[in-house]
Design an enzyme around this catalytic site. Structure first.
Site, PDB file in Angstrom:
ATOM      1  CB  CYS A 193      -0.962  -0.003   1.184  1.00 15.03           C
ATOM      2  SG  CYS A 193      -0.178   0.187   2.797  1.00 15.03           S
ATOM      3  CB  CYS A 349      10.224   5.224  -6.194  1.00 14.63           C
ATOM      4  SG  CYS A 349      10.084   3.462  -5.831  1.00 14.63           S
TER       5      CYS A 349
END
Length: 391
Positions: A193, A349
């Site tokens: 998530c 990222c």
């Protein structure tokens, strides 16, 4: 499943009066709730609504197992916690909230979480286990421990705008999690998530359904989701139900199970991409490198190394690695011509999933020296620079 409680005080009867008005529950059902012992694994997005409703319903003993601490980004969906609890152990924050919700119940904190070493003893102390975790390794561990201890497992999971709920109960003829998903997904195939995002209110829907299933099982009412998988699409506002059959060849609940004990090594896996050694790479640099190696390259070969941040601009405002060049993932195809092909490009990222896809894309585009930074800026914040804000 649960023995009857001998007594409810007048104050408890008043508190649960709306339950008592339901003929399906009544005083006898409330007694069973008061006598029940339920373990909620994970005090996060699913565990928060599940535990709150179980506490409010009067489940007599409520265990909370979680080793993690509260972080700011949890507060978007984990309603057991608030700003004041950031940095605190989740079980401590959760227990405080649950005791305030219902002073008539007993809340037991398990700050060590669930491990292969303690799972069998821990699950044996409860009647029902509610799985609110978001790790595949922990889900398989919870499932196997529940099967081996003959405990009912109320499963829930969420991904972006979708959720699933089921009841796994092989001891009473139903299937288990491995009957549905025999093996973990391939590394890198399913983002968590933190990479894919999740709608906060979706946690409330799925966690509440898990609590409802547990309450029904305890009170002995209605039809449980044993042998069925309930799926929910929040964007379409639709539910669907699929039948799940017990697998006679299942590794843990089948006719000839191969899993008869909890081996810690069996749950020491991740669905995140693994680091590929340089010798296995088809280029002069490895597909992935650690944050420590990234820091070393930036310090020792700054003229030959470029660190590229492919997160979204709002993420870069939260935190950033000094010197990183911002190129959001969606802009990579149009910016390919601006990237230096002769230099070693280090792509990062948030957790490493998006950057791995960018790394693979650039290699396919003919860039000979591109590496993904494993773990992303999250790993950098944990292992290199703890002053960075985590999210």
């Amino acid at each position: 499943m649960v023995a009857a409680s001998p007594h409810l005080s007048p104050a408890e009867l008043a508190r649960y009066s709306r339950h008592l008005l339901l003929s399906e529950i009544g005083v006898a059902g409330q007694h069973r709730l008061a006598a029940a012992r339920v373990l909620v694994v994970g005090a996060g997005g699913l565990g928060s609504p599940a535990a709150l409703y179980l506490a409010a319903a009067g489940v007599g003993t409520l265990g909370i197992a979680d080793f993690d601490r509260v972080e700011t980004h949890n507060l978007q969906r984990q309603l057991l916690h608030d700003d004041a609890s950031v940095g605190e152990l989740k079980v401590v924050s959760a227990a405080r909230r649950l005791r305030a919700t219902n002073p008539f119940i007993t809340v037991v904190e398990h700050p060590e979480g669930v491990t292969a070493a303690n799972a069998l003893a821990l699950f044996s102390a409860y009647d029902i286990v509610v799985d609110g975790t978001d790790s595949f390794a922990t889900r398989y561990l919870n499932n196997d421990a529940a099967v081996l201890t003959r405990r009912t497992l109320v499963y829930g999971s969420i991904y972006r705008f979708e959720g699933q709920v089921s009841v796994f109960d092989p001891a009473r003829g139903g299937p288990c999690y491995r009957c549905l998903f025999p093996t973990p997904p391939a590394a890198g195939s399913v983002p968590n998530c933190g990479e894919a995002g999740v709608l906060g209110a979706l946690c409330g829907v799925i966690g509440s359904l898990q609590a409802l299933e547990a309450i029904k099982l305890i009170a002995g009412i209605g039809e449980s989701l044993r042998g069925r998988l309930l799926t929910y699409d929040a964007l379409a506002q639709s539910f669907s139900t699929l039948k799940i059959a017990r697998d006679p060849g299942c590794h843990v609940c089948g006719d000839r199970p191969s899993i008869t004990r909890l081996d810690p090594a069996a749950y020491d896996f991740t669905c995140a991409p693994s680091i590929v050694p340089e010798s296995m790479s088809d280029t002069a640099v490895p597909l992935e490198i650690s944050v420590e190696e990234t820091q070393r390259l930036l310090a020792t070969a700054p003229a030959d190394t470029v660190l590229i941040d492919v997160r979204e601009p709002y993420e870069m405002e939260i935190c950033a690695i000094a010197g990183a060049e911002p190129v959001p993932m969606r802009q990579i195809p149009e910016r390919v011509g601006d990237l230096p092909r002769e230099k070693h490009l280090l792509i990062h990222c948030h957790h490493g999933s998006r950057s791995l896809r960018v790394t693979e894309y650039l290699r396919a585009e003919g860039f000979p020296r591109v590496s993904n930074v494993a773990g992303g800026i999250e790993a950098w914040a944990v292992q290199i620079d703890p002053t960075l804000r985590r999210y």
